[in-house]
Motif scaffolding. Structure first.
Motif, mmCIF file in Angstrom:
data_model
loop_
_atom_site.group_PDB
_atom_site.id
_atom_site.type_symbol
_atom_site.label_atom_id
_atom_site.label_comp_id
_atom_site.label_asym_id
_atom_site.label_seq_id
_atom_site.Cartn_x
_atom_site.Cartn_y
_atom_site.Cartn_z
ATOM 1 N N PHE A 15 45.580 75.076 -23.339
ATOM 2 C CA PHE A 15 44.289 75.458 -22.775
ATOM 3 C C PHE A 15 44.043 76.937 -23.085
ATOM 4 O O PHE A 15 44.975 77.741 -23.144
ATOM 5 N N GLY A 16 42.781 77.289 -23.271
ATOM 6 C CA GLY A 16 42.431 78.681 -23.515
ATOM 7 C C GLY A 16 41.172 78.787 -24.341
ATOM 8 O O GLY A 16 40.381 77.835 -24.420
ATOM 9 N N LYS A 17 40.955 79.900 -24.972
ATOM 10 C CA LYS A 17 39.850 80.075 -25.908
ATOM 11 C C LYS A 17 40.362 79.616 -27.266
ATOM 12 O O LYS A 17 41.062 80.353 -27.970
ATOM 13 N N LEU A 18 40.041 78.389 -27.624
ATOM 14 C CA LEU A 18 40.663 77.733 -28.769
ATOM 15 C C LEU A 18 39.763 77.765 -30.004
ATOM 16 O O LEU A 18 38.537 77.850 -29.902
ATOM 17 N N GLU A 114 37.004 69.442 -22.811
ATOM 18 C CA GLU A 114 35.849 70.320 -22.618
ATOM 19 C C GLU A 114 35.935 71.498 -23.582
ATOM 20 O O GLU A 114 37.012 72.094 -23.745
ATOM 21 N N LYS A 115 34.818 71.809 -24.204
ATOM 22 C CA LYS A 115 34.675 73.035 -24.996
ATOM 23 C C LYS A 115 33.712 73.923 -24.231
ATOM 24 O O LYS A 115 32.502 73.697 -24.213
ATOM 25 N N MET A 116 34.260 74.947 -23.576
ATOM 26 C CA MET A 116 33.450 75.798 -22.704
ATOM 27 C C MET A 116 33.092 77.140 -23.333
ATOM 28 O O MET A 116 32.138 77.791 -22.910
ATOM 29 N N THR A 117 33.848 77.573 -24.328
ATOM 30 C CA THR A 117 33.675 78.933 -24.847
ATOM 31 C C THR A 117 32.729 79.014 -26.036
ATOM 32 O O THR A 117 32.587 80.077 -26.638
ATOM 33 N N VAL A 215 37.526 80.463 -17.737
ATOM 34 C CA VAL A 215 36.729 79.561 -18.572
ATOM 35 C C VAL A 215 37.597 79.158 -19.761
ATOM 36 O O VAL A 215 38.054 80.014 -20.520
ATOM 37 N N SER A 216 37.841 77.868 -19.926
ATOM 38 C CA SER A 216 38.835 77.404 -20.893
ATOM 39 C C SER A 216 38.320 76.248 -21.743
ATOM 40 O O SER A 216 37.452 75.483 -21.319
ATOM 41 N N GLY A 335 44.324 76.921 -16.561
ATOM 42 C CA GLY A 335 42.964 76.883 -17.086
ATOM 43 C C GLY A 335 42.195 75.717 -16.513
ATOM 44 O O GLY A 335 42.769 74.797 -15.929
ATOM 45 N N HIS A 336 40.883 75.751 -16.704
ATOM 46 C CA HIS A 336 40.004 74.759 -16.076
ATOM 47 C C HIS A 336 38.909 74.289 -17.039
ATOM 48 O O HIS A 336 37.723 74.498 -16.774
#
Length: 389
Positions: A15-18, A114-117, A215-216, A335-336
């Motif tokens: 999880f993270g900014k991928l 989920e793609k949040m970034t 935000v992940s 992460g979420h």
């Protein structure tokens, strides 16, 4: 005899900014690994349940149809997109288990992603407000604003317990260091989490940055099997109970710090499982904000209403405490990514029960609880899980 479908395989991305550009790519990262972990191939799957929140986080909808693009062997399996705010992943799990329990198939694949970034950070609070009652609760700080007000209400009624929130944050960050999938793998310590600073500013009300989950991006997947099939496989995790309880969407229609839906869900789940809280080896709970975890201590029965802060101050929920809570680091550290969260929580619990949790492992874990909620304790899911094989 327990006839509930069982969890037989899983996979989890970091999880993270991928770098993964979209949800389809995130799914691709976990589908094959989950199938391989279960010892099945895509063509064996009778249904696919995809949990993605979206609501403007990405332009592509119709996410159920993306699974077959990520793994062509799923081409002809019925697939469905499920959304239930931050409990989207658990909703997808329940849909898959209901499919199998109804006799419609033997194997189902659950994917949460989920793609949040991909959207500007300033847009995210408003997008996430679709998980609250906008007519009354819209605010520029989004869900941080909502939980900031929850924290203010709690403090007004029971005293300022910002130090207890910092202890929860520090606990979960320390646990997250052990989790190779976690977004934030740094032990920040109590002093940093407790002191507002340039690097830990107030975000909303009494909540500091360290009180808020990040935000992940990320994904997780599970294979669910009918019990007679599960017992032929390498591993099988049984659900002693799985419960959903909903509450009113507007906070104005209920006591915002009672988390009554969560309390009822825990009560039903423990009753259905025939166990007490003291029988559990660990809990993975929904700490979107530290105030949520503290109130959830009360909802699950670890503390009386208004005394959740005692639970962390007495060390009950630390890794070596009487009931470790969020040994994975929780949403705060792990992460979420909204659609992935409920699936991730169940994977983390299953890893513990199967003895496959690596550095996160709680010794002799035999029974695990999972609490995942959508909105501010609106959609409340509790699972009680144990190893069957």
């Amino acid at each position: 005899m327990n006839t509930q479908p069982m969890l037989v395989g899983w996979a989890h991305s970091r999880f993270g900014k991928l770098d993964a550009p979209d949800v389809e790519a995130l799914m691709r990262d976990v589908i094959d690994d989950a199938l391989a972990h279960a010892g099945v191939v895509a063509e064996d799957i009778d249904a696919v349940m995809v949990g993605v929140y979206n609501n403007g986080l990405t332009p592509q909808g119709f996410e159920g149809a993306l699974a077959a693009l990520a793994q062509p062997g799923l081409r002809f399996a019925p697939a469905m997109h499920v959304e239930n705010a931050c409990a989207t992943g658990s909703a997808a799990l329940h849909a898959a288990m209901d499919f199998i329990a109804a006799g419609r198939g033997k194997l189902a694949l659950v994917i949460g992603a989920e793609k949040m970034t991909a959207v500007p950070g300033r847009a995210i609070p408003d997008i996430l407000m679709s998980g609250c009652y906008r007519r009354e609760e819209s605010n520029p700080d989004g869900f941080a604003g909502i939980f900031g007000r929850i924290a203010q209400t709690y403090f007004a009624r029971h005293g300022d317990h910002s130090d207890a929130l910092a202890m929860i944050a520090a606990k979960n960050h320390a646990n997250g260091v052990r989790n190779p999938y976690a977004h934030l793998r740094k032990d920040l310590g109590f002093a940093f989490c407790n002191a507002p600073s340039e690097h830990n500013p107030f975000v909303a009300g009494p909540l500091r940055r360290t009180d808020c989950s990040p935000v992940s991006d990320g994904a997780a997947a599970m294979v669910i099997a009918a019990p007679e099939v599960a017992m032929t496989m390498a591993r099988a995790i049984r659900f002693r109970a799985r419960v959903q309880v909903n509450d009113f969407l507007p906070l104005a229609k209920r006591d915002p710090i009672a988390f009554e839906g969560a309390r009822r869900a825990w009560g039903k789940a423990l009753g259905h499982a025939g166990v007490t809280l003291g029988d559990l080896s660990l809990v993975e709970t929904h700490d979107c904000f530290t105030i949520a975890e503290m109130i959830e201590y009360e909802a699950m029965g670890l503390a009386a209403p208004g005394e959740g802060w005692r639970t962390i101050e007495e060390g009950v929920t630390t890794r070596d405490g009487r009931l470790p809570v969020n040994p994975s680091g929780g949403l705060k550290s792990r992460g979420h990514p909204l659609g992935a969260t409920g699936v991730s929580q169940h994977v983390m619990a299953a890893m513990q029960l199967a003895g496959e949790a690596g550095d996160m492992q709680i010794a002799d874990a035999t029974l695990a609880g999972v609490f995942n909620m959508g909105g501010a304790a609106v959609a409340n899911y509790v699972s009680i899980m144990e190893r069957a094989k």
